[in-house]
Design an enzyme around this catalytic site. Structure first.
Site, PDB file in Angstrom:
ATOM      1  N   ASP A  55       0.842  -1.244   1.705  1.00 32.00           N
ATOM      2  CA  ASP A  55       0.914  -1.787   3.056  1.00 32.00           C
ATOM      3  C   ASP A  55       1.355  -3.247   3.028  1.00 32.00           C
ATOM      4  OD1 ASP A  55       0.111  -1.750   6.034  1.00 32.00           O
ATOM      5  OD2 ASP A  55      -1.152  -3.345   5.239  1.00 32.00           O
ATOM      6  N   GLU A 127       2.963   4.615   1.901  1.00 29.88           N
ATOM      7  CA  GLU A 127       2.572   3.280   1.444  1.00 29.88           C
ATOM      8  C   GLU A 127       2.074   3.323   0.004  1.00 29.88           C
ATOM      9  OE1 GLU A 127       1.312   1.089   5.613  1.00 29.88           O
ATOM     10  OE2 GLU A 127      -0.223   2.212   4.515  1.00 29.88           O
TER      11      GLU A 127
END
Length: 240
Positions: A55, A127
């Site tokens: 992320d 992610e």
């Protein structure tokens, strides 16, 4: 992990289309390991820690790209583009585009209820995959992967004017009528892995627009876009 799952090996073969080659598949397999699978198989780690790192990596690379590419846009515009680009819904679409759901290691119960097809699961896996690529192959490789899989969506976002249709609709009706609209999910169709939602936008108990989407939020957004046209037309008639 020494005996790699077949899905991990298949994922590596697919990633070769992006010139990504893991020398050891441990990190890749961990990126594909959902917490339910780790729990059922008494594994120490799932992809959650990788998701955290991915992320952050994604956010930086997207911000860097937007800053360098769109020199005419201010901080507010750049933030809106970035927010839309790295949203869970956007990442889930990208994850489906690269077939991530096929390679995920899921707990049997979660898999049975279609867990591998959920937006949140796919976006988290994307992610996690970014983090795995970064740790094994470095910054430039993960950056190019993001460019190839995600950045093409910017043109679509800019074409739509980066509009948050629900916010625009709310501001429009509150300015004109001092009262907001109401959203209701009218229908929910399809299996868990391929649902379709229909949202109704109501104004004083009257249905003024309908939106359809793959998620409730998408259906509401599409409905809001149509409702804006309805209220702008009503405003035009009042001014005549």
């Amino acid at each position: 992990m020494s005996n790699y799952q077949r899905s991990t090996i298949e994922c590596q073969k697919y990633l070769e289309e992006f010139n990504i080659y893991f020398q050891q598949l441990d990190t890749l397999e961990k990126a594909l390991t959902h917490p339910t699978y780790a729990y059922e198989n008494n594994l120490k780690d799932s992809n959650q820690r990788l998701e955290f790192l991915g992320d952050t990596i994604l956010g930086f690379i997207v911000a860097e790209y937007l800053f360098q590419t769109y020199t005419d846009k201010n901080e507010g515009d750049l933030s809106k583009i970035k927010g839309a680009l790295v949203s869970g819904e956007s990442l889930a679409i990208v994850g489906r585009d690269i077939f991530l759901y096929k390679y995920l290691l899921m707990g049997k119960g979660e898999d049975k209820i279609g867990g591998r097809y959920k937006d949140s699961v796919i976006s988290d896996a994307y992610e996690s995959l970014l983090a795995a690529i970064y740790l094994e192959l470095g910054y430039e490789v993960v950056k190019q992967f993001i460019y190839r899989t995600l950045m093409h969506k910017i043109a679509e976002l800019l074409e739509n004017g980066m509009m948050d249709f629900k916010t625009i609709l709310q501001e429009l009706v509150q300015k004109e009528y001092k009262k907001n609209v109401e959203y209701k999910i009218l229908e929910e169709n399809g299996p868990d892995h391929d649902k379709s939602f229909t949202a109704g936008i109501f104004w004083e108990d009257n249905l003024v627009a309908i939106g359809v989407g793959k998620s409730k939020k998408e259906a509401e957004r599409n409905g809001a876009k149509l409702a804006i046209s309805y209220f702008e037309n009503e405003k035009f008639k009042k001014e005549q």
